[in-house]
Design an enzyme around this catalytic site. Structure first.
Site, short mmCIF file in Angstrom:
data_model
loop_
_atom_site.label_atom_id
_atom_site.label_comp_id
_atom_site.label_asym_id
_atom_site.label_seq_id
_atom_site.Cartn_x
_atom_site.Cartn_y
_atom_site.Cartn_z
N GLU A 45 -1.76 3.83 12.64
CA GLU A 45 -1.06 5.08 12.31
C GLU A 45 -1.87 6.28 12.78
O GLU A 45 -3.04 6.38 12.47
CB GLU A 45 -0.82 5.15 10.80
CG GLU A 45 0.02 6.33 10.38
CD GLU A 45 1.26 6.50 11.26
OE1 GLU A 45 2.09 5.57 11.30
OE2 GLU A 45 1.39 7.54 11.94
N PHE A 46 -1.21 7.18 13.51
CA PHE A 46 -1.92 8.35 14.05
C PHE A 46 -1.58 9.64 13.32
O PHE A 46 -1.97 10.71 13.77
CB PHE A 46 -1.61 8.50 15.54
CG PHE A 46 -2.23 7.41 16.38
CD1 PHE A 46 -3.58 7.43 16.70
CD2 PHE A 46 -1.47 6.33 16.83
CE1 PHE A 46 -4.15 6.42 17.47
CE2 PHE A 46 -2.03 5.31 17.59
CZ PHE A 46 -3.38 5.36 17.91
N CYS B 49 -10.94 9.42 6.90
CA CYS B 49 -10.91 8.59 8.12
C CYS B 49 -12.06 8.81 9.09
O CYS B 49 -12.69 7.83 9.50
CB CYS B 49 -9.60 8.83 8.86
SG CYS B 49 -8.18 8.26 7.92
N THR C 63 -15.52 2.33 3.77
CA THR C 63 -16.83 1.84 4.24
C THR C 63 -17.41 0.93 3.17
O THR C 63 -17.34 1.22 1.97
CB THR C 63 -17.77 3.04 4.49
OG1 THR C 63 -17.13 3.92 5.42
CG2 THR C 63 -19.11 2.59 5.05
N ARG D 142 -17.17 29.11 8.47
CA ARG D 142 -18.25 28.69 9.37
C ARG D 142 -19.60 28.86 8.70
O ARG D 142 -20.63 28.61 9.31
CB ARG D 142 -18.23 29.55 10.63
CG ARG D 142 -16.92 29.58 11.35
CD ARG D 142 -16.81 30.79 12.26
NE ARG D 142 -16.88 32.04 11.52
CZ ARG D 142 -16.84 33.24 12.07
NH1 ARG D 142 -16.76 33.36 13.36
NH2 ARG D 142 -16.92 34.33 11.31
N ALA E 280 -1.66 12.84 10.92
CA ALA E 280 -2.75 13.60 10.31
C ALA E 280 -2.23 14.13 8.98
O ALA E 280 -1.10 14.62 8.90
CB ALA E 280 -3.16 14.76 11.21
N GLY F 208 0.85 -1.20 0.00
CA GLY F 208 0.00 0.00 0.00
C GLY F 208 0.88 1.25 0.00
O GLY F 208 1.56 1.53 0.99
N LYS G 200 -8.65 19.46 3.83
CA LYS G 200 -8.01 20.40 4.74
C LYS G 200 -6.81 20.98 4.04
O LYS G 200 -6.46 20.54 2.94
CB LYS G 200 -7.62 19.74 6.06
CG LYS G 200 -6.59 18.64 5.89
CD LYS G 200 -6.41 17.82 7.14
CE LYS G 200 -5.49 18.47 8.13
NZ LYS G 200 -5.06 17.52 9.17
N ALA H 157 -11.19 4.55 18.42
CA ALA H 157 -11.67 5.40 19.51
C ALA H 157 -11.04 6.78 19.45
O ALA H 157 -11.71 7.79 19.70
CB ALA H 157 -11.36 4.73 20.86
N1 LIG Z 1 -5.06 8.84 5.31
C1 LIG Z 1 -4.88 9.04 6.60
O1 LIG Z 1 -4.75 10.17 7.07
C2 LIG Z 1 -4.81 7.87 7.54
C3 LIG Z 1 -4.28 8.06 8.82
C4 LIG Z 1 -4.19 6.97 9.66
C5 LIG Z 1 -4.65 5.73 9.25
N2 LIG Z 1 -5.17 5.57 7.99
C6 LIG Z 1 -5.59 4.24 7.58
O2 LIG Z 1 -4.55 3.68 6.78
C7 LIG Z 1 -5.10 2.85 5.75
C8 LIG Z 1 -4.62 3.33 4.40
O3 LIG Z 1 -5.10 4.62 4.17
P1 LIG Z 1 -4.57 5.54 2.97
O4 LIG Z 1 -5.17 6.88 3.19
O5 LIG Z 1 -3.09 5.40 2.89
O6 LIG Z 1 -5.23 4.81 1.72
P2 LIG Z 1 -4.87 5.03 0.18
O7 LIG Z 1 -6.10 4.70 -0.59
O8 LIG Z 1 -4.20 6.35 0.00
O9 LIG Z 1 -3.76 3.91 -0.13
C9 LIG Z 1 -4.00 2.54 -0.14
C10 LIG Z 1 -3.17 1.90 -1.24
O10 LIG Z 1 -3.29 0.48 -1.15
C11 LIG Z 1 -3.26 -0.06 -2.47
N3 LIG Z 1 -3.83 -1.42 -2.43
C12 LIG Z 1 -5.10 -1.78 -2.15
N4 LIG Z 1 -5.21 -3.12 -2.15
C13 LIG Z 1 -3.99 -3.62 -2.44
C14 LIG Z 1 -3.47 -4.93 -2.55
N5 LIG Z 1 -4.24 -6.00 -2.31
N6 LIG Z 1 -2.17 -5.08 -2.87
C15 LIG Z 1 -1.38 -4.00 -3.06
N7 LIG Z 1 -1.81 -2.74 -2.95
C16 LIG Z 1 -3.11 -2.54 -2.62
C17 LIG Z 1 -4.05 0.93 -3.28
O11 LIG Z 1 -3.74 0.84 -4.66
C18 LIG Z 1 -3.63 2.28 -2.66
O12 LIG Z 1 -2.55 2.86 -3.36
C19 LIG Z 1 -6.62 2.91 5.93
O13 LIG Z 1 -7.02 1.82 6.72
C20 LIG Z 1 -6.81 4.20 6.70
O14 LIG Z 1 -7.97 4.20 7.48
C21 LIG Z 1 -5.24 6.62 7.13
#
Ligand SMILES: NC(=O)c1ccc[n+]([C@@H]2O[C@H](COP(=O)([O-])OP(=O)(O)OC[C@H]3O[C@@H](n4cnc5c(N)ncnc54)[C@H](O)[C@@H]3O)[C@@H](O)[C@H]2O)c1
Length: 451
Positions: free
Chosen positions: A161-162, A276, A94, A434, A164, A10, A336, A222
């Site tokens: 991952e936390f 998120c 979702t 606002r 932002a 990912g 944002k 949470a």
């Molecule tokens: N974006 C944020 O600010 C944030 C912060 C904390 C946690 N998260 C969590 O982290 C996770 C990822 O979020 P994101 O924003 O990076 O998502 P994203 O959509 O930006 O990236 C996900 C990537 O995974 C790839 N992918 C999907 N299925 C795959 C597979 N089977 N094999 C290989 N690659 C695959 C997609 O092509 C995509 O590039 C989510 O669960 C999200 O809730 C996101």
């Protein structure tokens, strides 16, 4: 256990920046980020000003580590095989169909990842949940891995991952805490230690918190629910302020000075967006329902309902505004400032409501392409046959302001705070962040509460 090779599945907003920082801080470890989308990998290997994720400071980190010990590759099988430690950072949106549609997390990408890991592994691995997941997902992942394992031992950790978006690099350099959940068995604790050792290269030990897997999984949901709840709480009070003559900024300053409450996430706004908050709260609501906790589910659901209410209220104010030739410029499309991410951005819903009311709509955003803006609106209306999108996207802010009669500031980009709107267009009407019609922008009036 000595980790020499990390693979992250990912290469999105989480996988890209987190692995870039791990590689930067751990030059002795090879970090390879893989993705099923080859275009994304190509972009990560391409020019630094065109990386797929825009994030202040990211290009500098990638510049230093890329090619040294940070790699982006579409060879998923080879890199799974080579790594001793694998992060799973794929999307968990979702669900849109089947049981729990509209609420539960869609784990199909995550499960596909686990299947790949089982299929391509030839040696023992530490497998890390980086994605945000429902509590007890590790149980399901263990099942998938063991079913296909050929006798290989997989140790599953949760390390949510936390970061932002907009401050990801800063957050990764100086995390409030790093959370690692693992099994209480001997091999579980060894795996936890291996991950602690990686973060300890730059995170003070007292900020690395180790827990059991379930606490770690649930802590992420949470945390997001609590953060979003603060935004919905202040937004629910903003409408009461408008009715009574109280001032929402004065209210939030007064509330936030109480050290038990604190000032963050108390800015009134058009409502939270991003990939998120909404999905994670809905996921929490679904989990509560699953365990038969209807009252708890309803409590958290209200956070999302107030957010929808706030977005609708903002759009309705512009629709109701009396002006003979209404041409609305939406300023900001990203959810944002300092990100190019538009997922669940309030701008999409506001533009859509205005278009449905037959209002002439234009958009300007410094980081989001016209293609993305059109894609977001088309996706929202994908159920509508013969949907015709009639929107104008500007690349020049001055021209945009000159050609419109109303400006609605929806993203708190710094450049929107520095403009003298009336100097550019003396007849323009400003709706601040606002939804309040205002003469000039103040430091308070376009906050999205995501500081
Ligand atoms: N974006 C944020 O600010 C944030 C912060 C904390 C946690 N998260 C969590 O982290 C996770 C990822 O979020 P994101 O924003 O990076 O998502 P994203 O959509 O930006 O990236 C996900 C990537 O995974 C790839 N992918 C999907 N299925 C795959 C597979 N089977 N094999 C290989 N690659 C695959 C997609 O092509 C995509 O590039 C989510 O669960 C999200 O809730 C996101």
């Amino acid at each position: 256990m000595q980790i020499k090779n990390i693979c992250c599945i990912g290469a999105g907003y989480v996988g890209g920046p987190t692995m870039a920082v791990i590689a930067l801080k751990c030059p002795h470890i090879n970090v390879t980020v893989v993705d099923a989308n080859p275009d994304k990998i190509k972009a990560w290997n391409g020019p630094l000003d065109k990386l797929p994720v825009y994030e202040p400071g990211l290009a500098e980190v990638v510049k230093e580590a890329r090619g040294r010990n940070l790699f982006f590759s579409d060879d998923i099988s080879g890199n799974i095989e080579k790594a001793e430690m694998i992060f799973m950072a794929v999307n968990t949106p979702t669900k849109t169909e089947g049981e729990g549609a509209g609420m539960a997390a869609d784990l199909r990408y995550f499960e596909a990842c686990a299947i790949d890991i089982a299929k391509f592994s030839k040696t023992d691995k530490i497998v890390i949940e980086k994605s945000t997941l429902p509590v007890r997902t590790a149980e399901k992942i263990k099942e998938i891995l063991e079913e296909n394992s050929k006798g290989i031992h997989f140790e599953i950790l949760s390390n949510p991952e936390f970061l932002a978006e907009g401050t990801a690099i800063q957050d990764l350099f100086k995390s409030d805490r790093v959370l690692i959940g693992g099994d209480e068995t001997q091999s579980g604790q060894k795996a936890v230690q291996a991950l602690v050792d990686i973060y300890a290269n730059w995170i003070p030990k007292e900020k690395i918190l180790t827990t059991n897997v379930w606490s770690s999984e649930l802590a992420k949901l949470a945390s997001n629910a609590m953060l979003a709840q603060r935004i919905s709480s202040i937004n629910s009070l903003s409408v009461l302020c408008e009715k009574t003559g109280a001032n929402i900024e004065e209210l939030s300053t007064a509330i936030g000075m109480d050290h038990r409450i604190g000032p963050h996430f108390l800015k009134s706004s058009v409502g939270f967006g991003g990939s998120c908050f909404q999905k994670d709260i809905l996921n929490l609501v679904y989990l509560c329902k699953f365990y038969g906790l209807e009252d708890v589910a309803e409590y958290w659901h209200q956070v999302v309902k107030i957010n929808d209410y706030q977005k609708n209220r903002f759009a309705q104010k512009i629709i109701d505004f009396k002006l003979s030739e209404k041409k609305v410029l939406i300023l900001g499309w990203a959810f944002k400032k300092d990100t190019n991410d538009t997922r669940e951005s309030a701008a999409i819903y506001i533009a859509n409501s205005l278009l449905k009311a037959n209002i002439n709509v234009s958009v300007y955003d410094p980081m989001v392409s016209e293609k993305q803006i059109r894609k977001d609106l088309e996706l929202l209306n994908s159920n509508e046959k013969n949907y015709k999108l009639n929107i104008k996207v500007f690349e020049n802010l001055n021209n945009a302001l000159k050609e419109n009669s109303i400006v609605a500031i929806v993203t708190e980009w710094d450049e929107f705070k520095r403009i003298n709107y009336h100097l550019i267009n003396p007849n323009i009407h400003i709706f601040d962040g606002r939804g309040i019609i205002t003469k000039e922008i103040t430091k308070y009036s376009i906050g999205l509460g995501n500081d």
